[in-house]
Design an enzyme around this catalytic site. Structure first.
Site, PDB file in Angstrom:
ATOM      1  N   GLU A 295       0.865  -1.154  -0.025  1.00 15.65           N
ATOM      2  CA  GLU A 295       0.171  -0.062   0.063  1.00 15.65           C
ATOM      3  C   GLU A 295       0.914   1.274   0.273  1.00 15.65           C
ATOM      4  O   GLU A 295       0.881   2.015   0.920  1.00 15.65           O
ATOM      5  CB  GLU A 295      -0.766   0.102   1.040  1.00 15.65           C
ATOM      6  CG  GLU A 295      -0.334  -0.371   2.514  1.00 15.65           C
ATOM      7  CD  GLU A 295      -1.229  -0.506   3.582  1.00 15.65           C
ATOM      8  OE1 GLU A 295      -2.514  -0.495   3.492  1.00 15.65           O
ATOM      9  OE2 GLU A 295      -0.818  -0.215   4.700  1.00 15.65           O
ATOM     10  N   TYR A 338      10.264  17.067   9.282  1.00 13.41           N
ATOM     11  CA  TYR A 338      11.349  16.165   9.183  1.00 13.41           C
ATOM     12  C   TYR A 338      12.917  16.651   8.665  1.00 13.41           C
ATOM     13  O   TYR A 338      13.660  15.637   8.338  1.00 13.41           O
ATOM     14  CB  TYR A 338      10.734  15.107   8.436  1.00 13.41           C
ATOM     15  CG  TYR A 338       9.463  15.009   8.391  1.00 13.41           C
ATOM     16  CD1 TYR A 338       9.074  14.041   9.505  1.00 13.41           C
ATOM     17  CD2 TYR A 338       8.339  14.927   7.493  1.00 13.41           C
ATOM     18  CE1 TYR A 338       7.570  13.750   9.559  1.00 13.41           C
ATOM     19  CE2 TYR A 338       7.357  14.642   7.489  1.00 13.41           C
ATOM     20  CZ  TYR A 338       6.936  13.830   8.727  1.00 13.41           C
ATOM     21  OH  TYR A 338       5.384  13.671   8.795  1.00 13.41           O
ATOM     22  N   CYS A 365       5.656  33.728  10.822  1.00 11.65           N
ATOM     23  CA  CYS A 365       6.467  34.320  11.742  1.00 11.65           C
ATOM     24  C   CYS A 365       7.196  33.252  12.747  1.00 11.65           C
ATOM     25  O   CYS A 365       6.604  33.202  13.877  1.00 11.65           O
ATOM     26  CB  CYS A 365       5.932  35.106  12.447  1.00 11.65           C
ATOM     27  SG  CYS A 365       5.337  36.489  11.405  1.00 11.65           S
ATOM     28  N   TYR A 394       2.209  14.019   1.084  1.00 13.01           N
ATOM     29  CA  TYR A 394       2.355  14.631   2.396  1.00 13.01           C
ATOM     30  C   TYR A 394       2.843  16.002   2.039  1.00 13.01           C
ATOM     31  O   TYR A 394       3.439  16.549   2.844  1.00 13.01           O
ATOM     32  CB  TYR A 394       3.205  13.711   3.217  1.00 13.01           C
ATOM     33  CG  TYR A 394       3.196  12.447   3.316  1.00 13.01           C
ATOM     34  CD1 TYR A 394       2.110  11.992   3.945  1.00 13.01           C
ATOM     35  CD2 TYR A 394       3.932  11.314   2.774  1.00 13.01           C
ATOM     36  CE1 TYR A 394       1.674  10.418   3.758  1.00 13.01           C
ATOM     37  CE2 TYR A 394       3.662  10.060   2.598  1.00 13.01           C
ATOM     38  CZ  TYR A 394       2.467   9.567   3.281  1.00 13.01           C
ATOM     39  OH  TYR A 394       2.223   8.298   3.306  1.00 13.01           O
TER      40      TYR A 394
END
Ligand code: LLP
Length: 432
Positions: A295, A338, A365, A394
């Protein structure tokens, strides 16, 4: 990986970036920036790499698409039309998958925290399997199925305790991660599943992490899964017929689009081919006699998209040079979350441009709002447009309204034509 469908074409001596047969500057001028632009052809090519690889392993095996990577309905429709299955993680993703035309018998529902309403929707929709993450969840699913007078197909999600060698936030198959049931408890889970009146064991599920760039973690997981299945058969008489090996097949985020007038990206991360990922696992699992599916999410949609952003300002603070773009962490969260690398290239290359190291930052900011750090790039100027590559997975799905920023629009390219597949959010939509 495949050849990219994003490429430069010469336009009167100026290299201009195209998606398939469509010029990205033209699309960005029409719809504004920041803008997610997808290549239909690239999605199809990526899906076909998986479906061809899986076909070679047996004709009852199939490929699902992990909807969480990108849930735009038009993109889901492209994959549903190809006969892909779908892996969903919420009631809304399930509804989107059904609306896009995925066959319920190829839909599985993952996730450690499903609500009763979501479980009920999954059972009523007669999907292939609910992937179970605990013995407590087994009994809840059984109760809900009983109240609906239906049987729920289930897979137990095992946690094989394998190091996926990826970013710790996206590693899921270690015993200290919240996902799945460790092998020593999975025996009990299958025994319990067998004893419940309204459950039907359809298989086993496992997913060890995302952006995995080596075959070895998959091989390690497959070896322990096949041993577990054989033991379960021999010791408990419980026969598992299907294995969902999860997704996680990594892609290269480096050197996706190259041009002699652009700096060389020295970081090459070579990634196994889809054939290698799939065949190595399938060979090991074949001794169980089970059908299998994988998947993937990222490997199907990531490189099919560029986030187009316009340079608002440039400035230097001492040694440090900043390119301030109109796309922010609220549009593409991956670099901030990440420290992920996304190649950033100009939509038009100025043949005379000099190269320098810059931080590409957004208007938010927060110091953590960046798209690239210390990146050697061709000099950028106010009004230039840049393409942030491999933004299809993502990307939009992790976008937010932080700083009350409306979410970007999405466009799908098909050859030399293109269409809007999600309108830009309007300020009125978000201030209520
Ligand atoms: N199956 C399950 C059960 C999953 O949890 C995931 C992803 C997938 C399949 C698809 O994995 P893929 O083939 O896309 O690697 N936001 C992170 C990635 C999170 C992945 C979550 N689970 C990122 O931007 O890198």
């Amino acid at each position: 990986m495949n050849d990219t469908t994003f490429l430069y074409r010469d336009d009167a001596g100026i290299p201009k970036l195209y998606c398939e047969g469509s010029a990205l500057d033209e699309i960005a001028l029409k719809y504004g920036t920041p803008l997610y632009v997808y290549s239909r052809e690239q999605i199809l090519q990526n899906y076909k790499s998986f479906s061809n690889a899986i076909k070679k392993t047996g004709n009852k095996n199939w490929v699902s698409y992990a909807v969480k990577a990108n849930s735009n309905l038009e993109i889901l429709r492209i994959l549903a039309e190809q006969g892909a299955g779908a892996s969903v993680v919420s009631g809304a993703e399930l509804l989107a998958a059904l609306k896009a035309g995925f066959d319920p018998k190829k839909i599985s529902f993952d996730g450690p925290g499903k609500t009763d309403d979501e479980i009920s929707l999954a059972i009523r929709s007669e999907i292939f399997a609910i992937d179970i993450e605990s013995i407590q969840e087994l009994s809840v699913v059984n109760d809900i199925a009983k109240s609906l007078d239906k049987k729920a197909g289930i897979c137990i999600r095992v946690n094989p305790h394998v190091d996926a060698k990826t970013h710790p936030y996206i590693s899921t198959g270690l015993s200290h991660n919240k996902f799945g049931i460790p092998f020593d408890k999975a025996f009990d889970a299958y025994r319990a599943a067998k004893s419940f009146s309204h459950l039907e064991i359809v298989g086993l599920h496992s997913h060890i992490g995302s952006q995995i760039t080596e075959v070895s973690p998959f091989v390690e997981a497959a070896e322990s899964i096949s041993q577990f299945i054989l033991d379960l058969r021999e010791q408990e008489g419980i026969v598992i017929k299907h294995i969902n090996v999860g997704g996680g097949e990594g892609i290269s985020y480096h050197n996706v689009v190259m041009h002699p007038l652009l700096p060389n990206d020295e970081l090459v991360n070579s990634v196994p081919s889809i054939d290698d990922f799939v065949s190595s696992v399938a060979t090991i699992l074949s001794r169980t006699g089970c059908t299998i599916n994988t998947e993937p999410g990222r490997a199907i949609v990531a490189n099919a998209c560029a986030l187009i952003t316009k340079v608002l300002f440039t400035k230097s603070n001492g040694e440090k040079h900043f390119v301030i773009a109109d796309a922010a962490m609220s549009d593409l969260m991956r670099p901030s979350l990440y420290q992920a690398y996304h190649e950033i290239i100009p939509i038009q290359i100025n043949p005379n441009s000099i190269q320098k190291k810059v931080d590409v930052v957004g208007p938010i900011c927060e110091t953590g709002d960046f798209l690239a750090k210390d990146r050697l790039m061709n000099d950028a100027h106010r009004g230039d447009m840049l393409a942030v590559l491999c933004a299809g997975a993502y990307g939009y799905v992790l976008a937010s309204n932080y700083n009350l920023r409306p979410r970007a629009a999405e466009v799908l390219v098909d050859g030399s034509s293109y269409k809007i597949i999600r309108n830009r959010e309007q300020v009125e939509d978000i201030i209520g």
